[in-house]
Scaffold this active site. Structure first.
Site, PDB file in Angstrom:
ATOM      1  N   ASP A 198      -8.572   5.265   7.491  1.00  0.00           N
ATOM      2  CA  ASP A 198      -7.995   6.523   7.000  1.00  0.00           C
ATOM      3  C   ASP A 198      -8.675   7.032   5.734  1.00  0.00           C
ATOM      4  O   ASP A 198      -8.056   7.709   4.933  1.00  0.00           O
ATOM      5  CB  ASP A 198      -6.485   6.354   6.772  1.00  0.00           C
ATOM      6  CG  ASP A 198      -6.168   5.315   5.700  1.00  0.00           C
ATOM      7  OD1 ASP A 198      -7.078   4.571   5.288  1.00  0.00           O
ATOM      8  OD2 ASP A 198      -5.001   5.261   5.274  1.00  0.00           O
ATOM      9  N   LYS A 245      -1.815  -1.766  -5.638  1.00  0.00           N
ATOM     10  CA  LYS A 245      -0.674  -0.922  -6.009  1.00  0.00           C
ATOM     11  C   LYS A 245      -0.133  -1.300  -7.399  1.00  0.00           C
ATOM     12  O   LYS A 245       1.012  -1.775  -7.543  1.00  0.00           O
ATOM     13  CB  LYS A 245       0.450  -1.021  -4.964  1.00  0.00           C
ATOM     14  CG  LYS A 245       0.005  -0.817  -3.525  1.00  0.00           C
ATOM     15  CD  LYS A 245      -0.061   0.617  -3.137  1.00  0.00           C
ATOM     16  CE  LYS A 245      -0.925   0.948  -1.951  1.00  0.00           C
ATOM     17  NZ  LYS A 245      -1.051   0.123  -0.801  1.00  0.00           N
ATOM     18  N   ASP A 305      -8.528   9.733   0.804  1.00  0.00           N
ATOM     19  CA  ASP A 305      -7.819   9.121   1.934  1.00  0.00           C
ATOM     20  C   ASP A 305      -6.859  10.153   2.515  1.00  0.00           C
ATOM     21  O   ASP A 305      -6.523  11.134   1.860  1.00  0.00           O
ATOM     22  CB  ASP A 305      -7.111   7.830   1.525  1.00  0.00           C
ATOM     23  CG  ASP A 305      -5.803   8.076   0.838  1.00  0.00           C
ATOM     24  OD1 ASP A 305      -5.828   8.646  -0.251  1.00  0.00           O
ATOM     25  OD2 ASP A 305      -4.750   7.713   1.395  1.00  0.00           O
TER      26      ASP A 305
HETATM   27  N1  GDD Z   1      -5.434  -3.687  12.694  1.00  0.00           N
HETATM   28  C1  GDD Z   1      -4.664  -3.541  11.637  1.00  0.00           C
HETATM   29  N2  GDD Z   1      -3.636  -4.413  11.427  1.00  0.00           N
HETATM   30  N3  GDD Z   1      -4.892  -2.516  10.798  1.00  0.00           N
HETATM   31  C2  GDD Z   1      -4.091  -2.381   9.719  1.00  0.00           C
HETATM   32  C3  GDD Z   1      -3.015  -3.250   9.462  1.00  0.00           C
HETATM   33  C4  GDD Z   1      -2.794  -4.331  10.383  1.00  0.00           C
HETATM   34  O1  GDD Z   1      -1.889  -5.134  10.238  1.00  0.00           O
HETATM   35  N4  GDD Z   1      -2.398  -2.845   8.316  1.00  0.00           N
HETATM   36  C5  GDD Z   1      -3.075  -1.770   7.885  1.00  0.00           C
HETATM   37  N5  GDD Z   1      -4.082  -1.478   8.734  1.00  0.00           N
HETATM   38  C6  GDD Z   1      -5.082  -0.417   8.596  1.00  0.00           C
HETATM   39  C7  GDD Z   1      -4.468   0.966   8.463  1.00  0.00           C
HETATM   40  O2  GDD Z   1      -4.452   1.609   9.724  1.00  0.00           O
HETATM   41  C8  GDD Z   1      -5.427   1.654   7.511  1.00  0.00           C
HETATM   42  O3  GDD Z   1      -6.520   2.225   8.208  1.00  0.00           O
HETATM   43  C9  GDD Z   1      -5.970   0.526   6.653  1.00  0.00           C
HETATM   44  O4  GDD Z   1      -5.740  -0.679   7.383  1.00  0.00           O
HETATM   45  C10 GDD Z   1      -5.318   0.450   5.277  1.00  0.00           C
HETATM   46  O5  GDD Z   1      -3.923   0.383   5.415  1.00  0.00           O
HETATM   47  P1  GDD Z   1      -2.958   1.427   4.680  1.00  0.00           P
HETATM   48  O6  GDD Z   1      -1.570   1.123   5.107  1.00  0.00           O
HETATM   49  O7  GDD Z   1      -3.459   2.809   4.885  1.00  0.00           O
HETATM   50  O8  GDD Z   1      -3.120   0.945   3.174  1.00  0.00           O
HETATM   51  P2  GDD Z   1      -3.009   1.829   1.852  1.00  0.00           P
HETATM   52  O9  GDD Z   1      -3.518   3.182   2.059  1.00  0.00           O
HETATM   53  O10 GDD Z   1      -1.626   1.686   1.316  1.00  0.00           O
HETATM   54  O11 GDD Z   1      -3.993   1.026   0.850  1.00  0.00           O
HETATM   55  C11 GDD Z   1      -5.290   0.640   1.258  1.00  0.00           C
HETATM   56  O12 GDD Z   1      -6.199   1.721   1.167  1.00  0.00           O
HETATM   57  C12 GDD Z   1      -6.463   2.223  -0.172  1.00  0.00           C
HETATM   58  C13 GDD Z   1      -7.511   3.312  -0.053  1.00  0.00           C
HETATM   59  O13 GDD Z   1      -7.032   4.357   0.713  1.00  0.00           O
HETATM   60  C14 GDD Z   1      -5.742  -0.531   0.371  1.00  0.00           C
HETATM   61  O14 GDD Z   1      -6.931  -1.046   0.936  1.00  0.00           O
HETATM   62  C15 GDD Z   1      -5.977  -0.067  -1.068  1.00  0.00           C
HETATM   63  O15 GDD Z   1      -6.485  -1.147  -1.833  1.00  0.00           O
HETATM   64  C16 GDD Z   1      -6.957   1.094  -1.088  1.00  0.00           C
HETATM   65  O16 GDD Z   1      -7.152   1.557  -2.419  1.00  0.00           O
HETATM   66 MG    MG Z   2      -4.169   4.291   3.627  1.00  0.00          MG
END
Ligand code: GDD
Ligand code: MG
Length: 346
Positions: A107, A158, A218
């Site tokens: 994303d 976070k 994002d």
């Molecule tokens: N296959 C799989 N399985 N994918 C997963 C899972 C899982 O259990 N959990 C999350 N994802 C995928 C989501 O679809 C997304 O593309 C990505 O991993 C990150 O998960 P998010 O749920 O979007 O995390 P976030 O946005 O709160 O935080 C992450 O992204 C930030 C940047 O946008 C973290 O990586 C942060 O450290 C980072 O700054």
């Molecule tokens: Mg995300």
């Protein structure tokens, strides 16, 4: 061979109701399924083997990308019945990984040159390299601090307000040596952010950061999803050449409508006289009727906006009906097939 691994299993909860019928990885961005932007990035780095890690609504994603042939890549899939976390997902693809891997959140929209990141990773003989982006407010992200040699010294997922010590965050793109897999336990959910990265730091492993100076955004929440559209229509983020664009004409009389040069309209839209469209993106087969105003908004395909309705800074799903004179106010997010009665205010 270097492969790319895309984490595309999240539920996209913050984008509901848009993600009820469309998993986040294929939510349209400028009318292109989002993952295509990442496929394009990966291909530019001359990587053609991509592994997609799916969990939520996998069928819909596979239906679009199939074996990848139509997109000039080889696409493989792993699938989790229950989400295994970001690192657990990579572990699940262990059998498909034989070399250095570029792992990406599904994303994030960016123009980072992945080849450069890989070179930087190799020249540091790093075990892991993480791409950083600068943001105004790091609390919703992984806060990363690096020393003057580029070595990561702190990773806080976070952070609370009072833990924020900088403005560089995890951009959700990593270059990883295969040895990383030995750090991920096969049982139970495991996350890069909360398990693997802290462990790398504790072990004093070669863990480096690469600062992205280009575009990064994002798309995980409605306001960020809109922001990503503004990035594209303003030209700050370039649009990749999507191979499957329809090209039927738009039906309008150009002299009777006002559409600014930023707005993007997809094929088969019908735009009636007196319509104003500013800074907005419309999907295929939308119908915008007399005197309606669409401003700073994203409207998915097949939606009808009746006469004199006003839509501002909103996201509207597929096949919605916005009644005559209705007002869709800033911040609104309407799921597919929403019906808004005449003169309603949302
Ligand atoms: N296959 C799989 N399985 N994918 C997963 C899972 C899982 O259990 N959990 C999350 N994802 C995928 C989501 O679809 C997304 O593309 C990505 O991993 C990150 O998960 P998010 O749920 O979007 O995390 P976030 O946005 O709160 O935080 C992450 O992204 C930030 C940047 O946008 C973290 O990586 C942060 O450290 C980072 O700054
Ligand atoms: Mg995300």
């Amino acid at each position: 061979m270097i492969k790319a691994f895309i984490l595309a299993g999240g539920k996209g909860a913050r984008l509901r109701p848009l993600t009820l019928h469309t998993p986040k990885p294929i939510v349209p961005l400028a009318n292109i399924p989002f993952l295509f932007f990442q496929i394009d990035r990966i291909k530019r780095a001359k990587i053609t083997e991509i592994i997609l890690s799916l969990s939520y609504q996998p069928r819909k994603i596979k239906d679009i990308f199939g074996d990848g042939m139509n997109y000039g890549v080889t696409m493989r899939y792993t699938h989790e019945d229950l989400p295994r976390g970001t690192a657990g997902a990579l572990k699940g693809g262990e059998h498909l990984i034989d070399d250095t891997t570029v792992a990406m959140n599904g994303d994030v929209l960016t123009d980072t040159d992945l080849r450069e990141v890989i070179q930087y990773h190799k020249s540091n003989k790093a075990e892991a390299t993480i791409v950083l982006a600068r943001v105004m407010n790091p609390t919703g992200y992984g806060l990363v601090e690096a020393d003057s040699h580029g070595r990561v010294v702190r990773f806080t997922e976070k952070p609370a307000e009072d833990e924020v010590t900088g403005d560089t965050i995890n951009a959700g793109i990593y270059v990883l040596e295969r040895s990383i897999l030995n750090r991920i336990s096969p049982d139970g959910p495991q996350s890069f952010e909360r398990d693997v990265f802290p462990q790398l730091l504790q072990d004093g492993a070669r863990f480096y950061a690469y600062l992205n100076r280009g575009y990064w955004q994002d798309i995980g929440s409605p306001s960020k999803y809109l922001e990503a559209h503004y990035g594209i229509i303003s030209g700050r983020m370039k649009l990749p050449a999507y191979p499957h664009r329809a090209s039927a004409p738009i039906r309008w009389n150009k002299n009777e409508v006002q559409i600014d040069s930023y707005s993007m309209l997809e094929s088969k839209c019908v735009i009636k006289p007196g319509v104003t469209i500013e800074n907005s993106v419309l999907g295929e087969e939308c119908r915008i009727e007399e005197g309606a105003l669409i401003k700073d908004s994203v409207i998915w395909s097949g939606t009808r906006v009746r006469s004199n309705a006003r839509v501002e800074r909103a996201i509207i799903g597929r096949q919605c009906h916005i009644g005559e004179g209705a007002r869709i106010r800033p911040g609104s997010v309407l799921g597919d097939k929403t019906l808004v009665c005449d003169y309603s205010i949302v």
